[in-house]
Motif scaffolding. Structure first.
Motif: not given
Length: 378
Positions: A296-308
């Motif tokens: 999810v884009a947020a400010g100058p970067g991205n918040v990432n949630f990942a599962y494996g």
């Protein structure tokens, strides 16, 4: 607001593609050949709340519940720092491209070869990411290893031909896929690889959806001194992966990997490709894994949630006595991070990871890692 380009740059899954297409800080021209030099310096700062998990998350180091050991470990390293170059030369109506790249994750943290290949008129020869693995199902992580359970994107020697999104390759059979686990019946027996691994892949897209399907066919075997013969079985694997932009600021990614005798072609597989049973016959081991993630884009970067998750079915191997009931059969990983670039060529990241492992007899354990990074590209 759009998903930032730095998302791809930080991901272990997309790093090679991002660098080769975007980071060309030093360009030289020699006759018809163009050479682009690229790389980065990266610092990782790590705090393992529980057991020490190594430079990149090593799930085999997670302590099982009830096992004593020290907690709280700080580490910092720059081993992921990378250097490489790409050339392009017009040849015979097409373009000859070569790539050489390395980092410092070799033995004793020496410089190691990652990519070394040439490609002309659809034919690639050398060492690069396996044709079975892909990048579409991988969500960016600060940890170098990233999500378990996807198709392996490790690099090995191969001969590959690509046309219109379809690629077929003959690959080194003694590398990523691995071979048999446990003890061989006789001290004079030996593991062997008699045929290359065959991989096939198709990648395409429709609108905002990119997708790929891959297949694997391989031979796992050993030489039996008692019978003076080769004993083996055929292994196979499939992988499906996709990514899609849900909105301008939200990206979804996922993958499924499954096979019998797939071995290390399932990324961070907890078990081997097969084993030798009590009758001296080779039996393949089933492996299944998957990944899911959102950026999810947020400010100058991205918040990432990942599962494996990566699993193997060891019940028959343990019942036969070929493998121990203490053998790992499941790895899981959860990642939450924020990765951003305040200016061009500078990237920061912070991440919390929760990782688990389970052994065949049902015991399990978990560990938490906090990690930050600073990366300077050139």
């Amino acid at each position: 607001m759009t998903i930032k380009k730095t998302t791809a740059i930080l991901s272990v899954s997309a790093l090679a593609i991002a660098i080769s297409s975007a980071s060309q800080a030093v360009e030289l021209q020699a006759g018809d050949t163009t050479l682009n030099l690229y790389g980065y310096a990266k610092l990782d700062m790590i705090y393992d709340v529980d057991a020490k998990l190594s430079n990149a998350v090593g799930r085999q180091n997670i302590r099982l519940d009830g096992v004593d050991g020290s907690d709280g470990h700080f580490d910092a390293h720059a081993f992921q720092s990378r250097l490489g170059f790409i050339t392009s030369t017009p040849v015979g109506g097409s373009t000859l491209r070569t790539m050489l790249e390395g980092d410092f994750y070799g033995p004793n943290n020496n410089f190691r070869l990652r990519h070394a290949y040439g490609e002309w008129d659809g034919l690639l020869a050398g060492q690069t990411s396996t044709n079975f693995g892909g990048f579409l199902g991988m969500t960016p992580t600060v940890d170098f290893n990233g999500q378990p359970g996807q198709a392996n994107v490790g690099r090995q020697a191969q001969l590959r031909y690509t046309v219109d999104g379809f690629s077929v390759a003959l690959e080194d059979s003694g590398s990523l896929g691995g071979n048999l686990g446990g003890q061989l019946p006789d001290s004079d027996d030996e593991l062997k690889n008699s045929l290359p691994d065959l991989t096939l892949r198709y990648q395409g897209g429709v609108g905002d959806v990119n997708y790929a399907a891959s297949a694997l066919l391989r031979r796992i075997e050993y030489y039996s001194a008692l019978n003076d013969s080769d004993e083996g079985t055929t292994g196979w694997g499939i992988n499906l992966e996709a990514s899609t932009a849900v909105t301008d600021g939200v990206m979804l990614r996922g993958s499924i990997t499954h096979g019998d005798g797939v071995g290390g072609y399932q990324y961070i597989s907890p078990g081997p490709a097969g084993y030798v049973d009590s009758n001296g016959n080779v039996q393949s081991i089933t492996g299944t894994g998957g990944t899911a993630g959102i950026s999810v884009a947020a400010g100058p970067g991205n918040v990432n949630f990942a599962y494996g998750i990566a699993t193997v079915d060891l019940d028959d191997a343990v019942a036969d006595g070929a493998l121990s009931a203490a053998s790992n059969d499941t790895y899981e990983g959860y990642f939450l991070n924020y990765i951003w670039s305040p200016v061009r060529n500078v990237t920061y990241g912070v991440e919390v990871g929760y990782h688990t492992r389970e052994v065949q007899d049902g015991r399990d354990g978990d560990a938490v890692r906090l990690q930050g990074m600073v990366q300077y590209n050139f």
